[in-house]
Design a protein around this motif. Structure first.
Motif, mmCIF file in Angstrom:
data_model
loop_
_atom_site.group_PDB
_atom_site.id
_atom_site.type_symbol
_atom_site.label_atom_id
_atom_site.label_comp_id
_atom_site.label_asym_id
_atom_site.label_seq_id
_atom_site.Cartn_x
_atom_site.Cartn_y
_atom_site.Cartn_z
ATOM 1 N N LEU A 167 -90.303 2.777 -36.953
ATOM 2 C CA LEU A 167 -90.974 3.599 -37.914
ATOM 3 C C LEU A 167 -91.038 2.759 -39.140
ATOM 4 N N LEU A 168 -90.238 2.135 -39.624
ATOM 5 C CA LEU A 168 -90.267 1.303 -41.087
ATOM 6 C C LEU A 168 -91.345 0.260 -40.706
ATOM 7 N N GLY A 169 -91.414 -0.454 -39.770
ATOM 8 C CA GLY A 169 -92.314 -1.409 -39.395
ATOM 9 C C GLY A 169 -93.895 -1.008 -39.625
ATOM 10 N N LEU A 170 -93.758 0.273 -38.758
ATOM 11 C CA LEU A 170 -95.269 1.063 -38.733
ATOM 12 C C LEU A 170 -96.073 1.378 -40.193
ATOM 13 N N VAL A 171 -94.865 2.064 -40.848
ATOM 14 C CA VAL A 171 -95.125 2.344 -42.271
ATOM 15 C C VAL A 171 -95.576 1.273 -43.149
ATOM 16 N N CYS A 172 -94.923 0.119 -43.148
ATOM 17 C CA CYS A 172 -95.142 -1.020 -43.966
ATOM 18 C C CYS A 172 -96.702 -1.617 -43.475
ATOM 19 N N ALA A 173 -96.905 -1.779 -42.192
ATOM 20 C CA ALA A 173 -98.241 -2.069 -41.851
ATOM 21 C C ALA A 173 -99.097 -1.075 -42.220
ATOM 22 N N HIS A 174 -99.070 0.028 -42.203
ATOM 23 C CA HIS A 174 -100.243 1.119 -42.647
ATOM 24 C C HIS A 174 -100.319 0.957 -44.139
ATOM 25 N N LEU A 175 -99.056 0.717 -44.776
ATOM 26 C CA LEU A 175 -99.553 0.707 -46.293
ATOM 27 C C LEU A 175 -100.251 -0.586 -46.649
ATOM 28 N N GLN A 176 -99.760 -1.646 -46.068
ATOM 29 C CA GLN A 176 -100.365 -3.013 -46.341
ATOM 30 C C GLN A 176 -101.750 -3.079 -45.815
ATOM 31 N N PHE A 177 -102.037 -2.382 -44.807
ATOM 32 C CA PHE A 177 -103.444 -2.289 -44.222
ATOM 33 C C PHE A 177 -104.201 -1.444 -45.483
ATOM 34 N N VAL A 178 -103.998 -0.465 -46.062
ATOM 35 C CA VAL A 178 -104.478 0.436 -47.015
ATOM 36 C C VAL A 178 -104.858 -0.406 -48.466
ATOM 37 N N ALA A 179 -103.911 -1.162 -48.616
ATOM 38 C CA ALA A 179 -103.761 -1.992 -49.958
ATOM 39 C C ALA A 179 -104.831 -3.180 -49.680
ATOM 40 N N GLY A 180 -104.582 -3.830 -48.460
ATOM 41 C CA GLY A 180 -105.682 -4.610 -48.200
ATOM 42 C C GLY A 180 -107.166 -4.289 -48.302
ATOM 43 N N LEU A 181 -107.374 -2.996 -47.707
ATOM 44 C CA LEU A 181 -108.746 -2.431 -47.775
ATOM 45 C C LEU A 181 -109.178 -2.209 -49.080
ATOM 46 N N VAL A 182 -108.337 -1.670 -50.105
ATOM 47 C CA VAL A 182 -108.774 -1.598 -51.387
ATOM 48 C C VAL A 182 -109.108 -2.838 -52.081
ATOM 49 N N LEU A 183 -108.012 -3.928 -51.778
ATOM 50 C CA LEU A 183 -108.385 -5.173 -52.375
ATOM 51 C C LEU A 183 -109.767 -5.671 -51.844
ATOM 52 N N TYR A 184 -110.014 -5.473 -50.683
ATOM 53 C CA TYR A 184 -111.291 -6.018 -50.125
ATOM 54 C C TYR A 184 -112.572 -5.642 -51.049
ATOM 55 N N PHE A 185 -112.589 -4.393 -51.723
ATOM 56 C CA PHE A 185 -113.599 -4.100 -52.352
ATOM 57 C C PHE A 185 -113.659 -4.376 -53.953
ATOM 58 N N LEU A 186 -112.220 -4.823 -54.410
ATOM 59 C CA LEU A 186 -112.044 -5.104 -55.688
ATOM 60 C C LEU A 186 -112.112 -6.773 -55.818
ATOM 61 N N SER A 187 -111.403 -7.538 -55.131
ATOM 62 C CA SER A 187 -111.357 -8.995 -55.287
ATOM 63 C C SER A 187 -112.954 -9.812 -55.032
ATOM 64 N N PRO A 188 -112.824 -10.651 -55.789
ATOM 65 C CA PRO A 188 -114.269 -11.513 -55.889
ATOM 66 C C PRO A 188 -114.154 -12.455 -54.672
ATOM 67 N N LEU A 189 -112.919 -12.396 -53.779
ATOM 68 C CA LEU A 189 -113.011 -13.055 -52.560
ATOM 69 C C LEU A 189 -113.240 -12.363 -51.460
ATOM 70 N N GLY A 190 -113.531 -10.719 -51.755
ATOM 71 C CA GLY A 190 -113.685 -9.737 -50.682
ATOM 72 C C GLY A 190 -115.171 -9.474 -50.512
ATOM 73 N N LEU A 191 -115.674 -8.397 -50.100
ATOM 74 C CA LEU A 191 -116.965 -7.886 -49.828
ATOM 75 C C LEU A 191 -117.834 -8.751 -50.725
ATOM 76 N N SER A 192 -117.710 -8.576 -52.121
ATOM 77 C CA SER A 192 -118.824 -9.194 -53.063
ATOM 78 C C SER A 192 -118.973 -10.540 -52.764
ATOM 79 N N ASN A 193 -118.204 -11.406 -52.128
ATOM 80 C CA ASN A 193 -118.384 -12.651 -51.734
ATOM 81 C C ASN A 193 -119.303 -12.944 -50.537
ATOM 82 N N PHE A 194 -119.314 -11.806 -49.905
ATOM 83 C CA PHE A 194 -119.974 -11.804 -48.478
ATOM 84 C C PHE A 194 -121.309 -12.447 -48.322
#
Ligand code: HEM
Ligand code: HEM
Length: 140
Positions: free
Chosen positions: A44-71
């Motif tokens: 479960l600890l592995g699962l929770v870390c994976a889900h948390l990291q995914f959500v953090a990555g998803l948010v970052l995708y919209f904030l980072s100059p290397l993310g969506l805005s760079n598409f």
């Protein structure tokens, strides 16, 4: 916001790698022993870390100059930029889906050895996918 999420995503990556490595090796070492509530907690600890990291990555995708805005077509041609636009997010999504399937199967399967095997196979492949798409040039 951007800096905060970048640090969160960078820090959670350590936690996720550690949690997945522990989960896989624990399952390998215990595969002939009974599956306990402790075994489930480690998965479960592995699962929770994976889900948390995914959500953090998803948010970052919209904030980072290397993310969506760079598409753009131009960025697609540049190896280092394409990594952040497509390859990293897509491969990480597949990895997190695999880990979630592994956890879900573990809960459903009947025998203890099959539960451990689900963690070994699905978390193991997920971990390899994650390792393959970490931007090693800039991290750790
Ligand atoms: C779930 C497993 C994931 C892991 C282990 C992971 C790991 C990492 C690491 C180690 C970095 C480098 C951080 C740094 O420069 O300090 C990074 C950057 C990044 N990741 Fe992820 N990531 C994951 C999932 C995702 C997902 C699902 C997305 C998007 C939907 C994403 C989007 C990004 C972006 C946009 C960057 C670049 C941030 C920047 O430097 O501006 N990541 N990731
Ligand atoms: C995009 C966001 C997310 C999606 C699509 C998602 C999806 C899922 C799915 C499909 C499951 C079911 C696995 C099963 O069959 O047991 C699950 C379980 C779980 N998720 Fe997420 N998740 C997300 C974000 C998060 C976040 C942010 C957390 C926070 C820590 C989290 C914590 C958990 C936990 C603890 C479980 C396991 C529940 C149990 O014991 O069965 N998830 N998630």
């Amino acid at each position: 916001m951007y800096t905060g999420f970048k640090h969160l995503h960078s820090g959670l990556a350590y936690l996720l790698l550690l949690a997945l490595i522990i989960a896989v090796f624990y399952a390998i070492a215990s595969r002939n022993k009974p599956f306990t509530s402790g075994s489930k907690k480690i998965a479960l600890l592995g699962l929770v870390c994976a889900h948390l990291q995914f959500v953090a990555g998803l948010v970052l995708y919209f904030l980072s100059p290397l993310g969506l805005s760079n598409f753009s077509g131009e960025a697609m041609k540049a190896k280092d930029l394409r990594l952040y636009i497509i390859e990293h997010p897509l491969m990480m999504l597949i990895a997190v889906v695999l880990i979630t399937i592994g956890y879900s199967r573990m809960k459903r399967l009947g025998t203890d050895s099959k539960k451990y095997k689900s963690i070994i196979v699905f978390y193991g492949i997920g971990l390899l996918f994650i390792l393959s798409m970490i931007p090693w040039k800039v991290w750790p």
